[in-house]
Design a protein around this motif. Structure first.
Motif, PDB file in Angstrom:
ATOM      1  N   ASP A 145       0.783  -1.236   0.000  1.00 38.24           N
ATOM      2  CA  ASP A 145       0.000   0.000   0.000  1.00 38.24           C
ATOM      3  C   ASP A 145       0.816   1.288   0.000  1.00 38.24           C
ATOM      4  OD1 ASP A 145       1.028  -0.025   2.551  1.00 38.24           O
ATOM      5  OD2 ASP A 145      -0.895  -0.226   3.575  1.00 38.24           O
ATOM      6  N   TRP A 147       2.798   2.475   2.376  1.00 33.76           N
ATOM      7  CA  TRP A 147       3.034   3.082   3.692  1.00 33.76           C
ATOM      8  C   TRP A 147       4.528   3.224   3.949  1.00 33.76           C
ATOM      9  CZ3 TRP A 147       5.255   1.006   8.264  1.00 33.76           C
ATOM     10  CH2 TRP A 147       5.094   1.812   9.406  1.00 33.76           C
ATOM     11  N   ARG A 280      -4.722  10.297  -5.811  1.00 30.43           N
ATOM     12  CA  ARG A 280      -5.436  10.119  -4.551  1.00 30.43           C
ATOM     13  C   ARG A 280      -6.487  11.222  -4.362  1.00 30.43           C
ATOM     14  NH1 ARG A 280      -2.860   6.742  -0.696  1.00 30.43           N
ATOM     15  NH2 ARG A 280      -3.916   7.924   0.934  1.00 30.43           N
ATOM     16  N   ALA A 294      -2.838   2.261  -2.927  1.00 30.92           N
ATOM     17  CA  ALA A 294      -3.732   1.110  -2.885  1.00 30.92           C
ATOM     18  C   ALA A 294      -5.171   1.607  -2.936  1.00 30.92           C
ATOM     19  CB  ALA A 294      -3.502   0.290  -1.620  1.00 30.92           C
ATOM     20  N   ASP A 296      -9.049   0.238  -2.641  1.00 32.84           N
ATOM     21  CA  ASP A 296      -9.918  -0.872  -2.254  1.00 32.84           C
ATOM     22  C   ASP A 296     -11.346  -0.530  -2.661  1.00 32.84           C
ATOM     23  OD1 ASP A 296     -11.056  -3.095  -1.191  1.00 32.84           O
ATOM     24  OD2 ASP A 296     -10.619  -2.626   0.901  1.00 32.84           O
ATOM     25  N   ALA A 317      -6.413  -5.357  -2.508  1.00 26.57           N
ATOM     26  CA  ALA A 317      -6.663  -4.038  -3.091  1.00 26.57           C
ATOM     27  C   ALA A 317      -5.862  -3.885  -4.382  1.00 26.57           C
ATOM     28  CB  ALA A 317      -6.299  -2.938  -2.103  1.00 26.57           C
ATOM     29  N   ARG A 319      -3.221  -2.065  -6.594  1.00 26.77           N
ATOM     30  CA  ARG A 319      -2.034  -1.249  -6.331  1.00 26.77           C
ATOM     31  C   ARG A 319      -1.587  -0.582  -7.616  1.00 26.77           C
ATOM     32  NH1 ARG A 319       3.374  -4.324  -4.914  1.00 26.77           N
ATOM     33  NH2 ARG A 319       3.258  -4.665  -7.163  1.00 26.77           N
TER      34      ARG A 319
END
Length: 340
Positions: A145, A147, A280, A294, A296, A317, A319
């Motif tokens: 994801d 992070w 995003r 990611a 979902d 999810a 990616r």
């Protein structure tokens, strides 16, 4: 054909899958192709690959901010992490992130017969729990994801006596790194470093316990006389961990890293995270400062694939990953596919 950061890429619109496999610059592909052609004519020998191996070693060292003498050459992350795991004292306590990529966690779990204990912690508690362990092993950017781990917190844990292993496979190449403080830093070439699969590296801090050379081989001796017979004679330092190189992968790695290390990686990071955060934002997600996103959402993978977007599914999810050859065109294509 696209131009980006002073070179060209034969990459199609909608290619957002670098976190799985990067697309080489045309110059890198040409270097590998030339080496294969020379091999096909019987015009190349083992020693002809040595400079490419050393160029890759130097390049990886520069990307993470260490001296090349600290760096061992391998072919996969798990093989190199395995050497670190095998060198841990029996009974060592290791902390990994819950859901960590298995090439980071499995090598330590495989040491259970020696009493090595591996615990998992969530992202919110990881840094707080690090000081309670002998070693922490974690990807600096998570594969699933995007992070990003708190490197300052891990550096503080190391100052308190906890050893730190970082996998930079999902960040080296798109962000500047200064990791001379870490005990072990491992990375592969076929993702963000835009090299063929089969090239990987491990940096070992001079103060860190030495990994165990379980894959000891002739190349790790760095001495042609060591091809036959005992006794064991390996090169000093991390070079004694070298794996016999995957030749054509190293040709590509040498060419790719020679180019990448000449870039302003802060500029590259701004480009990659800017595209990712634009994506995003179009989907109503907060910015994250990572090149990996990611998503979902139901049917997301099917909708993106129909629109011509290359992506992956990880941990349930979709990616998407944004590298230096991507543009706003790719962002907009993915956003439209998802109805953003």
């Amino acid at each position: 054909m696209r131009e980006a950061f002073g070179t060209t890429f034969d990459v199609p619109p909608g290619y957002l899958n670098t976190a799985a496999i990067g697309v080489p610059a045309t110059a890198t592909a040409a270097a590998v192709g030339d080496a294969v052609a020379r091999w096909g004519r019987g015009g190349i020998g083992p020693g002809d690959f040595d400079e490419a191996v050393e160029a890759g070693r130097r390049g990886f060292a520069r990307l993470i901010g260490v001296d090349a003498a600290r760096v061992a050459v391998g072919s996969t992350a798990s093989q190199l992490v395995g050497a670190v795991a095998a060198g841990l004292p029996a009974g060592s306590r290791v902390l990994v992130l819950r859901g960590e990529f298995t090439s980071v966690s499995f090598p330590f779990a495989a040491q259970a017969d020696r009493g090595v204990r591996v615990a998992e912690a969530g992202a919110a508690e990881f840094a707080d729990r690090a000081p309670d362990h002998d070693l922490v092993a974690i990807s600096a950017v998570q594969s699933a994801d995007g992070w990003r781990v708190d490197l300052d917190a891990l550096r503080a844990a190391r100052a308190g006596g906890t050893r730190v292993l970082l996998d930079v496979s999902q960040v080296a190449g798109w962000a500047p790194l200064e990791l001379d403080w870490a005990d072990y830093v491992v990375g592969v070439g076929y993702k963000w470093l835009l090299a063929p699969r089969g090239a990987a590296w491990l940096s070992v801090h001079p103060d860190a316990p030495p990994p165990r050379p379980d894959a000891a081989n002739w190349f790790a001796a760095h001495d042609p006389s060591a091809m036959y017979g005992l006794p064991l004679r390996l090169a000093g330092g991390p070079a004694g961990l070298d794996l016999s190189p995957v030749w054509f992968a190293q040709v590509g790695a040498g060419a790719a890293l020679d180019w990448l290390t000449g870039l302003d990686l802060a500029e590259v990071a701004a480009h990659c995270t800017g595209l990712a955060d634009r994506f995003r934002g179009a989907l109503g997600m907060a910015p994250a400062g990572s090149a990996i996103v990611a998503v979902d959402r139901p049917d997301a993978a099917e909708r993106l694939t129909r629109a011509g977007v290359r992506c992956s599914v990880r941990a349930g999810a979709v990616r998407l990953s944004f590298h230096l050859y991507n543009t706003e065109e790719d962002v907009d294509l993915a956003v439209r596919a998802l109805g953003g």
